[in-house]
Design a protein around this motif. Structure first.
Motif, PDB file in Angstrom:
ATOM      1  N   SER A 268      -5.606 -13.952  -7.336  1.00  0.00           N
ATOM      2  CA  SER A 268      -6.625 -13.567  -6.358  1.00  0.00           C
ATOM      3  C   SER A 268      -7.066 -14.771  -5.516  1.00  0.00           C
TER       4      SER A 268
ATOM      5  N   ALA B  35       0.818  -1.213   0.000  1.00  0.00           N
ATOM      6  CA  ALA B  35       0.000   0.000   0.000  1.00  0.00           C
ATOM      7  C   ALA B  35       0.853   1.264   0.000  1.00  0.00           C
TER       8      ALA B  35
ATOM      9  N   GLN C  16      -3.388  -7.222  -5.158  1.00  0.00           N
ATOM     10  CA  GLN C  16      -3.863  -6.776  -3.854  1.00  0.00           C
ATOM     11  C   GLN C  16      -3.105  -7.491  -2.737  1.00  0.00           C
TER      12      GLN C  16
END
Ligand code: C2E
Ligand code: CA
Ligand code: CA
Ligand code: CA
Length: 272
Positions: free
Chosen positions: A216, A50, A244
Motif C-alpha cells: 500500500s 478492476a 488496489q
C-alpha cells in the motif's frame, strides 16, 4: 577438449573447475541458439485490475535446447550477458514481439524486457525506431521494462535513452520494484511511467501485515508520482482482493501463452 555445439570445440584447462567449464559450454550453446533461431516468445496477459480485461501482454523469452530441455531465462540471460550476446538477443526479442503485437487490435500493448546493457547503447533510440518502422507497431503501444540492475554510474546515457524513448511515445517500466537496494534512488533519478511490484511482496499479501503495508505504500508512492502501478505474480483471488493496484499480472489471470493462444484470447475478449 569437449564438443560445445555444432562444429565448435572448446579446450579446457585442467585447472578450470567443472562449474566454470559448464558456464563456457552454456555460453557457447546460447551463441548457437541465437544463430540457429532456437529462441521463441511467450506472452503473459497484463490485465486491468478492476475489470480484469486484457490490456496487453509481456513478452517472455523461451529456449528449448536439444540436450538441456527447457532452460529458464534466469539461467541463460545472465550467461548471454557474460558472453556479450545480450544486445543481439535483445534486438531479436524486440523485433519478434513488435511484429507479433502489430497484429493485435489497438490499443493492446506489448511489454519487452531490456537488460541493463541495452540502455547503455548510444544508438538505442535509433534501433527501437527502426524496429517500430519495420514492424508497423505504433510507439504508443510499446512498454520497455528494466530492472534495478541499471548502472547508476552511467546515469547520463541511461537518462538520454529514456528521454529519447519517451519522446517517441514508448513507455518505461521499473521491473521487480523493491528487490534491489536502491529502488528509491531509481525513482528519483529516472523517469518511469510504470512501477511493477515484485512477486515476492504479492506472495504474502493474504496473511502478512508487513507485505500489505509495503504494497500500500508503494501504491501511494506511485500515485503521487503519477505512475501506473502493476502487481506481478498474482496467483490467488485472496491476493487479488488484497491489492488496489491499477494492473495485475499473474497465473490467476493468465499464464504465459503461445502467440496463437494470445490471439485467441484477444478474439474472445472482443466478443464480450
Ligand atoms: P520478470 O520480468 O519479472 O517476468 C516475470 C516472471 O514471473 C516470468 O518468469 C513469468 O513466467 C513469471 N510469473 C508470472 N506470473 C507468475 C505467477 O503468478 N507466479 C509465479 N510463480 N511466476 C509468475 P520467466 O519467464 O521465467 O522470466 C524470468 C525473468 O527472465 C523475467 O522476470 C525477466 O527478468 C527475464 N526475461 C524474460 N524474458 C526476457 C527477455 O526477453 N529479455 C531479457 N533481458 N530478460 C528477460
Ligand atoms: Ca518483466
Ligand atoms: Ca518482474
Ligand atoms: Ca523478476
Amino acid at each position: 577438449a569437449k564438443r560445445a555445439g555444432k562444429g565448435t570445440w572448446v579446450v579446457y584447462e585442467d585447472s578450470m573447475g567443472e562449474a566454470a567449464a559448464e558456464q563456457l559450454t552454456l555460453e557457447q550453446d546460447v551463441r548457437d541458439a541465437l544463430r540457429n533461431r532456437e529462441f521463441f516468445l511467450a506472452y503473459q496477459p497484463v490485465c486491468d485490475a478492476a475489470s480484469t480485461r486484457v490490456l496487453g501482454f509481456e513478452a517472455l523469452i523461451r529456449w528449448r535446447h536439444a540436450r538441456r530441455g527447457a532452460v529458464p531465462p534466469s539461467v541463460f540471460i545472465p550467461a548471454a550477458e557474460r558472453a556479450g550476446l545480450i544486445v543481439a538477443i535483445g534486438d531479436w526479442v524486440l523485433e519478434a514481439a513488435c511484429a507479433e503485437a502489430a497484429g493485435w487490435p489497438a490499443p493492446i500493448r506489448v511489454a519487452v524486457n531490456f537488460s541493463p546493457p541495452q540502455f547503455l547503447l548510444p544508438d538505442l533510440c535509433d534501433r527501437v525506431r527502426a524496429v517500430l518502422r519495420r514492424t508497423g507497431l505504433d510507439a504508443s503501444r510499446l512498454d520497455v521494462e528494466v530492472t534495478e540492475g541499471l548502472a547508476l554510474a552511467d546515469a547520463d546515457i541511461v537518462l538520454q535513452n529514456m528521454r529519447g524513448l519517451r519522446e517517441m511515445g514508448v513507455r518505461i517500466s521499473l521491473d521487480d520494484f523493491g528487490t534491489g537496494n536502491s529502488s528509491l534512488s531509481y525513482l528519483c533519478r529516472f523517469p518511469f511511467d510504470k512501477l511493477k511490484i515484485d512477486r515476492s511482496f504479492v506472495l504474502n499479501l493474504g496473511d502478512d501485515d508487513g507485505s500489505r503495508a509495503i504494497v500500500s505504500s508503494v501504491l501511494s508512492l506511485g500515485r503521487s508520482l503519477r505512475m501506473t502501478v502493476v502487481a506481478e505474480g498474482v496467483e490467488t483471488s485472496l491476493q487479488l482482493q488484497a491489492l488496489q493496484c491499477d494492473q495485475i499480472q499473474g497465473y490467476l489471470l493468465g499464464r504465459p501463452l503461445t502467440p496463437d493462444q494470445a490471439r485467441a484470447l484477444l478474439a474472445q475478449q472482443a466478443t464480450l
